[in-house]
Design an enzyme around this catalytic site. Sequence first.
Site, PDB file in Angstrom:
ATOM      1  N   ARG A  55     -26.419  26.595  13.893  1.00 33.23           N
ATOM      2  CA  ARG A  55     -27.164  25.420  13.956  1.00 33.23           C
ATOM      3  C   ARG A  55     -27.805  25.199  15.413  1.00 33.23           C
ATOM      4  NH1 ARG A  55     -26.003  20.417  13.919  1.00 33.23           N
ATOM      5  NH2 ARG A  55     -24.138  20.465  12.394  1.00 33.23           N
ATOM      6  N   TYR A 106     -54.415  18.474  11.991  1.00 29.54           N
ATOM      7  CA  TYR A 106     -53.471  18.845  10.708  1.00 29.54           C
ATOM      8  C   TYR A 106     -52.894  17.617  10.188  1.00 29.54           C
ATOM      9  CZ  TYR A 106     -49.885  20.656   8.175  1.00 29.54           C
ATOM     10  OH  TYR A 106     -48.866  20.904   6.890  1.00 29.54           O
ATOM     11  N   ASP A 177     -51.017  21.667  19.848  1.00 28.75           N
ATOM     12  CA  ASP A 177     -50.759  22.408  18.652  1.00 28.75           C
ATOM     13  C   ASP A 177     -51.779  23.810  18.753  1.00 28.75           C
ATOM     14  OD1 ASP A 177     -50.699  23.648  16.110  1.00 28.75           O
ATOM     15  OD2 ASP A 177     -50.430  21.645  15.106  1.00 28.75           O
ATOM     16  N   LYS A 202     -48.393  30.375   9.832  1.00 30.15           N
ATOM     17  CA  LYS A 202     -49.810  30.968   9.887  1.00 30.15           C
ATOM     18  C   LYS A 202     -49.951  32.288  10.690  1.00 30.15           C
ATOM     19  CE  LYS A 202     -49.973  26.723   7.981  1.00 30.15           C
ATOM     20  NZ  LYS A 202     -49.983  25.416   8.790  1.00 30.15           N
TER      21      LYS A 202
HETATM   22  C1  LIG Z   1     -49.581  24.392   8.862  1.00 34.25           C
HETATM   23  C2  LIG Z   1     -49.891  23.388  10.140  1.00 34.25           C
HETATM   24  C3  LIG Z   1     -48.895  22.750  10.739  1.00 34.25           C
HETATM   25  C4  LIG Z   1     -47.516  22.483   9.814  1.00 34.25           C
HETATM   26  O1  LIG Z   1     -46.741  23.763   9.593  1.00 34.25           O
HETATM   27  P1  LIG Z   1     -45.921  24.167   8.744  1.00 34.25           P
HETATM   28  O2  LIG Z   1     -45.165  25.368   8.953  1.00 34.25           O
HETATM   29  O3  LIG Z   1     -46.557  23.948   7.281  1.00 34.25           O
HETATM   30  O4  LIG Z   1     -44.749  22.972   8.432  1.00 34.25           O
HETATM   31  C5  LIG Z   1     -49.102  22.071  11.889  1.00 34.25           C
HETATM   32  N1  LIG Z   1     -49.946  22.266  12.436  1.00 34.25           N
HETATM   33  C6  LIG Z   1     -51.200  23.209  12.159  1.00 34.25           C
HETATM   34  C7  LIG Z   1     -52.378  23.053  12.824  1.00 34.25           C
HETATM   35  C8  LIG Z   1     -51.098  23.610  10.870  1.00 34.25           C
HETATM   36  O5  LIG Z   1     -51.947  24.477  10.253  1.00 34.25           O
END
Ligand SMILES: *Cc1c(COP(=O)(O)O)cnc(C)c1O
Length: 371
Positions: A55, A106, A177, A202
Site C-alpha cells: 500500500r 468532469y 486536470d 483515458k
Molecule cells: C474520467 C475522468 C476523471 C475520473 O477518472 P476515473 O479514472 O474514471 O476515476 C477525472 N477527470 C476527467 C477529466 C475525466 O475525464
Amino acid sequence: MTGRPDPAPPTPAPHAPATVAVHAGRVPRTPGAQVGAPLEFTSTFHAGGATVYARDAQPTWTAFEEALGALEGGEALVLASGMAAVAAALSLVPLGGVVVAPDAAYNGTHATLDDRAARGELSARRVDVADTGAVLAALPGADLLWLESPTNPLLQVADLPTLLAAARERGIVTVVDNTFATPLLQRPLELGADVVLHSATKYLAGHSDVLLGAVVTAATDDGRALRERLARHRLLHGATAGPMETWLALRGMRTLAVRLERAAANAAELARRLADHPAVDRVRYPGFGAMVSIDVRGDAAAADRVAAATELWVHSTSLGAVESQLERRRAIPSEPHTVPENLLRLSVGVEDVEDLWADLDRALRHSAISA
Ligand SMILES: *Cc1c(COP(=O)(O)O)cnc(C)c1O
C-alpha cells in the site's frame, strides 16, 4: 592505448516526448534483464529492504510513475482511479476552505465538491474557466484553484499561464486536470501548476481496459512537500493502484504519441466536416486533441437517436481509447446543467477517418429524418 582513462560519455540530448513515452521508466540495460516493466504481485516484502508493504510502494508503480513523471516534467504518484486522484488533490484543501472550480467540468469532480460542501467541509465558487476575468475575480480568499482545460465535455480552454501565475501570487494551490490534453499537448507544471491530475483510465492507458489515476508535482522542494501529503493520503485512504492496472496503463502509455497523433488528426478532420453538417447546430473543438463535442440539431431525443444509430462508434461513457466513443452527457444525472441536453461528446479514436465519418454522417442523417 594512451594510458589515459576513457573520457566520460557525452551527456545525451534530452529526448522528445514521443521518445520519452516509449523509453522512460525502464529497468537498467543489464545483460539478461527483461526489456519491459516488471509486473509483481505481492502485498508484502521481506523485511529489511526499501519496499515494505504494497500500500506504500510497489515496483510496478515505480515504472509507471517514472514514465508519467518524465512526460509531465515532474514526479508522479499513481492512484487507484482518476477519482482517487481527485480525492487526493482535494485533501490539500483545509477544513472550511474555499475552492474555485469550473462551472462545467468532469461530473465526478463536481459531485465530490457538492458532497463536501453539503457536509460543510469546504465551499466551492463555480466559474466559467474560459472567462479569465471571472476566474481572477473569484480568487481572493480562495485556498485552491481547480482547473480543467479543455473542460469535459464543453471543451472550453482556460488561460492557464495567466490563471496559474495569479493563483501563485496569492499563495493559492493550483490543480490542473490534464486528462483531456495529455502531457504531449500540455504540460501544466511548466505553466506554473502545483498539481497535475490524470484519469489514466483515458488517454494514458488508452484501451478501455483499466481504471487508474495519477497526480504529478514539481521536482522542487515545494513540489516534494505536496507530494508527501498526497502520498500520505494515498497510503491512509487505501487509494491503492493494482499492479496489473498500473502495468497495463504503462504499456498503453508506450504508444500514447502515435495513438494521439492519429486520433487528433481524425478529430481535426471530423470537426471540419461536422461544421457543415445539416444535423449539427454547433461543433465544440478546441483546435487540438482528439475530443469533439457537437450540439445535435433538435432535442435530447435527437441526440439519443444519433448515439443509438452508430455501428462503428461505440455508444459508451469514457474516452481516450483506440476505439471511437460517443455519449450524450446529460443522460448522466450528475452532469452539470451548464451542459446542453442535445450535446454529444465524441472521443475520436484511431480508426480510418473515412469509416468514422461514414458511420457518424449516416447516424446524424437518420436521426434528422426520423424526427
Ligand atoms: C474520467 C475522468 C476523471 C475520473 O477518472 P476515473 O479514472 O474514471 O476515476 C477525472 N477527470 C476527467 C477529466 C475525466 O475525464
